[in-house]
Design a protein around this motif. Structure first.
Motif, short mmCIF file in Angstrom:
data_model
loop_
_atom_site.label_atom_id
_atom_site.label_comp_id
_atom_site.label_asym_id
_atom_site.label_seq_id
_atom_site.Cartn_x
_atom_site.Cartn_y
_atom_site.Cartn_z
N GLY A 188 -4.60 8.83 -4.89
CA GLY A 188 -4.90 8.54 -3.49
C GLY A 188 -3.70 8.80 -2.60
N VAL A 189 -3.99 8.88 -1.29
CA VAL A 189 -2.95 9.06 -0.28
C VAL A 189 -2.75 7.73 0.44
CG1 VAL A 189 -2.27 10.34 1.79
CG2 VAL A 189 -3.66 11.46 0.03
N VAL A 190 -1.51 7.30 0.52
CA VAL A 190 -1.20 6.02 1.16
C VAL A 190 -1.42 6.13 2.67
CG1 VAL A 190 0.59 4.30 1.62
CG2 VAL A 190 0.46 5.40 -0.63
N PHE A 191 -2.23 5.22 3.22
CA PHE A 191 -2.44 5.22 4.67
C PHE A 191 -2.13 3.86 5.30
CE2 PHE A 191 -6.43 3.54 3.12
CZ PHE A 191 -6.85 2.65 4.10
N PHE A 192 -1.81 2.87 4.46
CA PHE A 192 -1.49 1.55 5.01
C PHE A 192 -0.62 0.80 4.02
CE2 PHE A 192 -2.56 -2.88 6.27
CZ PHE A 192 -2.19 -2.80 7.61
N VAL A 193 0.35 0.05 4.55
CA VAL A 193 1.26 -0.74 3.71
C VAL A 193 1.25 -2.18 4.20
CG1 VAL A 193 3.62 -1.04 2.90
CG2 VAL A 193 2.73 1.26 3.27
N ILE A 194 1.03 -3.11 3.28
CA ILE A 194 1.09 -4.55 3.61
C ILE A 194 2.39 -5.10 3.03
CG2 ILE A 194 -0.09 -6.77 3.45
CD1 ILE A 194 -2.65 -5.25 2.80
N PRO A 195 3.34 -5.46 3.88
CA PRO A 195 4.65 -5.90 3.37
C PRO A 195 4.56 -7.20 2.59
CG PRO A 195 4.75 -5.33 5.72
CD PRO A 195 3.30 -5.41 5.34
N PHE A 196 5.34 -7.29 1.53
CA PHE A 196 5.68 -8.53 0.81
C PHE A 196 4.52 -9.20 0.06
CE2 PHE A 196 6.62 -13.11 0.52
CZ PHE A 196 7.84 -13.05 -0.14
N ILE A 197 3.29 -9.01 0.50
CA ILE A 197 2.18 -9.82 -0.01
C ILE A 197 2.04 -9.71 -1.52
CG2 ILE A 197 0.40 -8.05 0.24
CD1 ILE A 197 0.04 -11.78 1.10
N GLY A 198 2.47 -8.59 -2.09
CA GLY A 198 2.36 -8.43 -3.54
C GLY A 198 3.20 -9.44 -4.31
#
Length: 227
Positions: A188-198
């Motif tokens: 897949g192609v990254v289109f969104f990043v959610i910081p820190f939640i991982g």
């Protein structure tokens, strides 16, 4: 007899006070109404001063516990809104994930720092919906030279093409990856990043978060029951 204009812009307005002088702690508030307009003066031993009468009126004190109840209501509204927003977001994401339109992955290394850090969650879209291009970050299945799967890498495209393989490199790495992922390798192609939640989705973090949420619920419930 003390005679003095009430308002400086109306010299004709006069006030008369009977007596030789005011007591040291004497104060008088005079309000005049004319054509719907209210004007007030405050008279003391310091002289006459035009004021807004409402400034001298103390607001009635709030009953004990009202302020706490109001804070609780505001906190409850914010948490309710946040809860609904989170629930709707999860439902939308679950639907998209079920159809295969998006996938979420937790980043485990800092090879893409500072753009993507360890513990961030990346959301990817299949290449059938978003064609990968130079400068895109892709998630691809890394393999050994014998074809054995190693891990999923999320690195940036710096060259190449989908037919002959892309040249990819982590932003924090000094050299490109040895593998040149092609269409079959790209997840897949990254289109969104959610910081820190991982970082909050690990077993240890969840073990700490569940009691914390329960404690917050107890505090809010106690605030609601304040008399």
């Amino acid at each position: 007899m003390l005679q003095q204009p009430i308002f400086e812009d109306e010299p004709s307005s006069q006030i008369w006070l009977q007596g030789s002088s005011l007591e040291a702690d004497s104060n008088i508030l005079v309000s005049l109404t004319s054509a719907g307009e209210v004007r007030s003066v405050f008279i003391s031993n310091q002289g006459v001063q035009e004021i807004v009468a409402a400034q001298l009126v103390d607001a009635a004190p709030e009953p004990q516990g009202v302020a706490t109840q109001q804070k609780y209501v505001r906190v409850k509204k914010v948490m309710s809104f946040s809860g609904y927003a989170l629930a709707i977001s999860l439902m939308v994401f679950a639907g998209l994930s079920f159809t295969g339109n998006v996938k979420a992955r937790i980043v485990l290394t800092g090879s893409m720092a500072p753009a993507i850090s360890t513990g961030d969650v990346i959301v990817t879209m299949p290449i059938t919906r978003k064609a990968p291009q130079v400068d895109d970050v892709i998630a691809y299945q890394a393999k050994r030279f014998n074809g054995e799967n190693v891990a999923v890498f999320s690195h940036r495209i710096i060259g190449g093409d989908i037919e002959n393989g892309f040249i990819v490199k982590g932003d924090a790495n000094k050299s490109p990856d040895p593998q040149k992922p092609k269409a079959d390798d790209i997840l897949g192609v990254v289109f969104f990043v959610i910081p820190f939640i991982g970082n909050l989705l690990t077993p240890k973090a969840l073990f700490l978060l569940v009691p914390s949420f329960f404690g917050i619920w107890l505090i809010l419930d106690a605030m609601r029951n304040v008399e």
